[in-house]
Motif scaffolding. Structure first.
Motif, mmCIF file in Angstrom:
data_model
loop_
_atom_site.group_PDB
_atom_site.id
_atom_site.type_symbol
_atom_site.label_atom_id
_atom_site.label_comp_id
_atom_site.label_asym_id
_atom_site.label_seq_id
_atom_site.Cartn_x
_atom_site.Cartn_y
_atom_site.Cartn_z
ATOM 1 N N TRP A 35 -11.618 -7.392 -1.452
ATOM 2 C CA TRP A 35 -12.417 -6.176 -1.526
ATOM 3 C C TRP A 35 -11.645 -5.014 -2.124
ATOM 4 N N ARG A 36 -10.329 -5.097 -2.046
ATOM 5 C CA ARG A 36 -9.515 -4.097 -2.735
ATOM 6 C C ARG A 36 -9.707 -4.223 -4.245
ATOM 7 N N PHE A 37 -9.669 -5.453 -4.761
ATOM 8 C CA PHE A 37 -9.864 -5.666 -6.190
ATOM 9 C C PHE A 37 -11.289 -5.301 -6.614
ATOM 10 N N VAL A 38 -12.258 -5.617 -5.760
ATOM 11 C CA VAL A 38 -13.647 -5.275 -6.080
ATOM 12 C C VAL A 38 -13.800 -3.772 -6.232
ATOM 13 N N THR A 39 -13.277 -3.023 -5.275
ATOM 14 C CA THR A 39 -13.443 -1.566 -5.323
ATOM 15 C C THR A 39 -12.674 -0.947 -6.490
ATOM 16 N N LEU A 40 -11.505 -1.488 -6.827
ATOM 17 C CA LEU A 40 -10.773 -0.974 -7.984
ATOM 18 C C LEU A 40 -11.550 -1.225 -9.273
ATOM 19 N N ASP A 149 0.913 4.944 -8.961
ATOM 20 C CA ASP A 149 0.721 4.440 -7.597
ATOM 21 C C ASP A 149 -0.455 5.132 -6.912
ATOM 22 N N ALA A 150 -0.600 6.432 -7.189
ATOM 23 C CA ALA A 150 -1.684 7.183 -6.554
ATOM 24 C C ALA A 150 -3.051 6.654 -6.948
ATOM 25 N N ALA A 151 -3.171 6.114 -8.169
ATOM 26 C CA ALA A 151 -4.462 5.618 -8.646
ATOM 27 C C ALA A 151 -4.937 4.403 -7.865
ATOM 28 N N ILE A 152 -3.995 3.671 -7.275
ATOM 29 C CA ILE A 152 -4.375 2.452 -6.558
ATOM 30 C C ILE A 152 -4.011 2.495 -5.078
ATOM 31 N N SER A 153 -3.529 3.647 -4.611
ATOM 32 C CA SER A 153 -3.123 3.757 -3.207
ATOM 33 C C SER A 153 -4.321 3.612 -2.283
ATOM 34 N N PRO A 154 -4.146 2.876 -1.171
ATOM 35 C CA PRO A 154 -5.275 2.681 -0.255
ATOM 36 C C PRO A 154 -5.481 3.866 0.678
ATOM 37 N N ILE A 155 -6.650 3.944 1.248
ATOM 38 C CA ILE A 155 -6.912 4.885 2.329
ATOM 39 C C ILE A 155 -6.042 4.484 3.505
ATOM 40 N N PRO A 156 -5.361 5.421 4.164
ATOM 41 C CA PRO A 156 -4.480 5.056 5.280
ATOM 42 C C PRO A 156 -5.194 4.180 6.316
ATOM 43 N N GLY A 157 -4.579 3.056 6.617
ATOM 44 C CA GLY A 157 -5.141 2.140 7.605
ATOM 45 C C GLY A 157 -6.116 1.132 7.030
ATOM 46 N N LEU A 158 -6.439 1.274 5.718
ATOM 47 C CA LEU A 158 -7.375 0.354 5.085
ATOM 48 C C LEU A 158 -6.738 -0.211 3.815
ATOM 49 N N ILE A 160 -8.849 -0.454 1.060
ATOM 50 C CA ILE A 160 -9.695 0.112 0.011
ATOM 51 C C ILE A 160 -9.002 1.321 -0.613
ATOM 52 N N PRO A 161 -8.927 1.416 -1.947
ATOM 53 C CA PRO A 161 -8.244 2.542 -2.586
ATOM 54 C C PRO A 161 -8.961 3.865 -2.321
ATOM 55 N N TRP A 162 -8.171 4.920 -2.217
ATOM 56 C CA TRP A 162 -8.730 6.220 -1.854
ATOM 57 C C TRP A 162 -9.657 6.779 -2.945
#
Length: 321
Positions: A35-40, A149-158, A160-162
């Motif tokens: 789901w990380r790749f999907v959202t990116l 790195d900021a472009a792909i950084s996740p939401i803290p605890g998840l 999914i990218p911010w």
């Protein structure tokens, strides 16, 4: 115009169905990494699909968006390579470039009265050609790590990218404009009958011009994200992305003839197509089959609502006969 219609529900149910079947049948679909790749993947498509929805509802289309993205990446890379190292300034210049490219499309359509399909096919080739003139076949990849790195950084605890939060905020803004303002009602009126909308006092040409400006600007924003996500500015960035954007908009229930559609279905379709594409890739489905699948869904998105409308009309006539 209701925010959620019957076709929107169909798309959302299809998204749930594909997700459940994919999780059961393909190893890895249920993982957070998937789901990380999907959202990116969703981010650039959704960013462009939002203004494209408004454009298509008015009965127009912009096929130059992927080339606008690519030219933005090329200019961004060239300016960075030539010493423009202030990234906020660089991003602002890229967004301005997108607005200018969109304005060129808008001028040809609204001032010269040319069909948007023909105009944007032309600028699709023109903008991509200019991208190669600017950057050639080089790649610029020495951007600061904190930005990439900021472009792909996740939401803290998840996982999914911010940046998906940015997409969600933009979706709310465009959704409110479309479904809850006089501007949105005017867009539907233009799509149904531009001449009648003009007689009703709607500034049809001016509105369409600014919609093309918005589409160009958002395509450039997607180009900025693309460059940072892959840490590389290339002239061929985003090639073919216009197919994914148009497929999502039409599959989301927006009529290619204008006057019908909504934002909920489009967002659902963006997620549906990305989920399906990534699940098939995990299942080692060949790339050609993925292209065929996207094309088939694009055809179904045009044929399906029209067939459903014909069936409803026949049933209505039988009841009234």
């Amino acid at each position: 115009m209701p925010a959620v219609g019957s076709w929107d529900v169909v798309v959302l149910l299809a998204l749930v169905l594909v997700s459940v079947i994919g999780a059961a049948a393909v190893e890895g679909v249920a993982s957070p990494r998937f789901w990380r790749f999907v959202t990116l993947e969703v981010v650039p498509i959704a960013i462009i699909a939002l203004p494209m929805t408004l454009v298509v509802i008015t009965g127009e289309i912009d096929l130059s968006v992927a080339s606008t993205l690519g030219l933005t990446c090329a200019v961004m890379g060239d300016l960075w390579a030539h010493g423009v190292t202030s990234l906020p300034l660089l991003i602002a210049l890229c967004l301005l470039l997108g607005a200018v490219l969109g304005a060129v499309n808008g001028l040809f359509v609204t001032v010269f009265g040319l069909p948007s399909l023909a105009v944007t096919i032309g600028t699709l080739a023109l903008y991509r050609g200019l991208a190669y003139v600017v950057l050639g076949d080089k790649a610029v990849a020495d951007y600061p790590v904190r930005w990439t790195d900021a472009a792909i950084s996740p939401i803290p605890g998840l996982t999914i990218p911010w940046v998906i939060i940015v997409v969600a905020v933009l979706a709310v803004i465009f959704g409110v404009v479309l479904h809850a303002t006089p501007v949105g009602r005017g867009l539907y009126a233009m799509g149904n009958n531009a001449e009648a909308a003009r007689f009703a006092g709607i500034a049809v040409a001016r509105t369409k011009f600014w919609l093309f400006v918005a589409t160009g600007t958002m395509a450039s924003l997607a180009g900025v994200f693309w460059t940072f996500r892959f840490a590389s500015a290339r002239a061929d960035n985003g090639s073919g992305l216009e197919l994914a954007v148009v497929a999502a908009v039409l599959l989301g229930g927006v009529s290619i003839f204008g006057g019908r559609g909504g934002m909920v279905g489009v967002i659902g379709a963006v997620l549906l197509l990305s989920t399906l594409r990534n699940a098939l890739q995990l299942a080692y489905v060949p790339a050609n089959t993925l292209t065929i699948t996207t094309g088939s869904l694009l055809i179904a998105s045009v044929v399906g609502p029209n067939v459903a409308g014909m069936v409803r009309e026949r049933l209505r006539r039988r009841r009234t006969a």
